[in-house]
Scaffold this motif. Structure first.
Motif, short mmCIF file in Angstrom:
data_model
loop_
_atom_site.label_atom_id
_atom_site.label_comp_id
_atom_site.label_asym_id
_atom_site.label_seq_id
_atom_site.Cartn_x
_atom_site.Cartn_y
_atom_site.Cartn_z
N ALA A 178 -5.09 0.60 -0.04
CA ALA A 178 -3.78 0.45 -0.67
C ALA A 178 -3.92 0.22 -2.17
O ALA A 178 -3.18 0.81 -2.97
N GLY A 181 -2.33 2.77 -4.62
CA GLY A 181 -1.04 2.23 -5.01
C GLY A 181 -0.77 2.15 -6.49
O GLY A 181 0.37 1.96 -6.91
N ASP A 214 -8.06 4.64 10.58
CA ASP A 214 -8.38 3.28 10.14
C ASP A 214 -9.52 2.64 10.94
O ASP A 214 -10.04 1.61 10.54
N LEU A 218 3.29 4.18 -2.09
CA LEU A 218 2.68 3.90 -0.79
C LEU A 218 3.74 3.87 0.32
O LEU A 218 4.81 3.31 0.15
N PRO A 236 -7.93 -1.65 4.76
CA PRO A 236 -6.59 -1.22 4.37
C PRO A 236 -6.12 -1.77 3.02
O PRO A 236 -5.43 -1.08 2.28
N GLU A 287 3.06 1.61 5.90
CA GLU A 287 1.79 1.26 6.57
C GLU A 287 0.72 0.81 5.59
O GLU A 287 -0.15 0.02 5.94
N LEU A 288 0.76 1.32 4.36
CA LEU A 288 -0.19 0.88 3.34
C LEU A 288 0.40 -0.19 2.43
O LEU A 288 -0.30 -1.10 2.00
N LEU A 289 1.69 -0.09 2.14
CA LEU A 289 2.32 -1.04 1.24
C LEU A 289 2.18 -2.48 1.74
O LEU A 289 2.00 -3.40 0.94
N GLN A 290 2.22 -2.67 3.04
CA GLN A 290 2.08 -4.02 3.59
C GLN A 290 0.71 -4.64 3.29
O GLN A 290 0.55 -5.85 3.35
N HIS A 291 -0.26 -3.80 2.94
CA HIS A 291 -1.61 -4.29 2.64
C HIS A 291 -1.89 -4.36 1.14
O HIS A 291 -2.96 -4.80 0.74
N TYR A 292 -0.93 -3.89 0.31
CA TYR A 292 -1.17 -3.86 -1.13
C TYR A 292 -1.40 -5.29 -1.64
O TYR A 292 -0.57 -6.17 -1.40
#
Length: 113
Positions: free
Chosen positions: A71, A75, A23, A80, A67, A83-88
């Protein structure tokens, strides 16, 4: 920081993805790194990717460094990890979607109910 991902597909016509993403540098590695890079290049060229719920779209400019963009890129078709879902990205205003014009201008509109 480097993250290793194994993403299961949400649809029958896409296989799983296994790759690592740094990242800080945006560097990808692993078995499916080339596939993710190709998705990222296409998304940048298109300027946006589909977003759940449809007809949502999310602007993409540099998904390997951002990020939320990564995502959004992954997504729609893959599950996801946290770690990625929180940025979707989410659609704003309880159901508003965004139309992106050819010039990059974003215009919110309401989904028909």
């Amino acid at each position: 920081m480097k993250h290793a991902f194994k993403l299961a597909s949400n649809v029958w016509h896409k296989g799983p993805l296994s790759f690592a993403w740094d990242d800080e540098t945006g560097e990808l590695s692993g078995p499916d790194a080339a596939a993710v890079e190709a998705l990222a290049r296409q998304a940048v060229q298109d300027g946006a990717v589909p977003l759940h719920p449809e007809p949502g779209r999310y602007p993409i400019r540099n998904p390997l460094q951002n990020p939320a963009e990564l995502a959004a890129l992954l997504g729609y078709w893959w599950q996801l990890p946290p770690e990625l879902l929180q940025h979707y990205p989410t659609l704003e205003d309880g159901g508003a979607a965004v139309a992106i014009g050819d010039d990059g201008t974003e215009t919110p509109f309401k989904l028909l109910q």
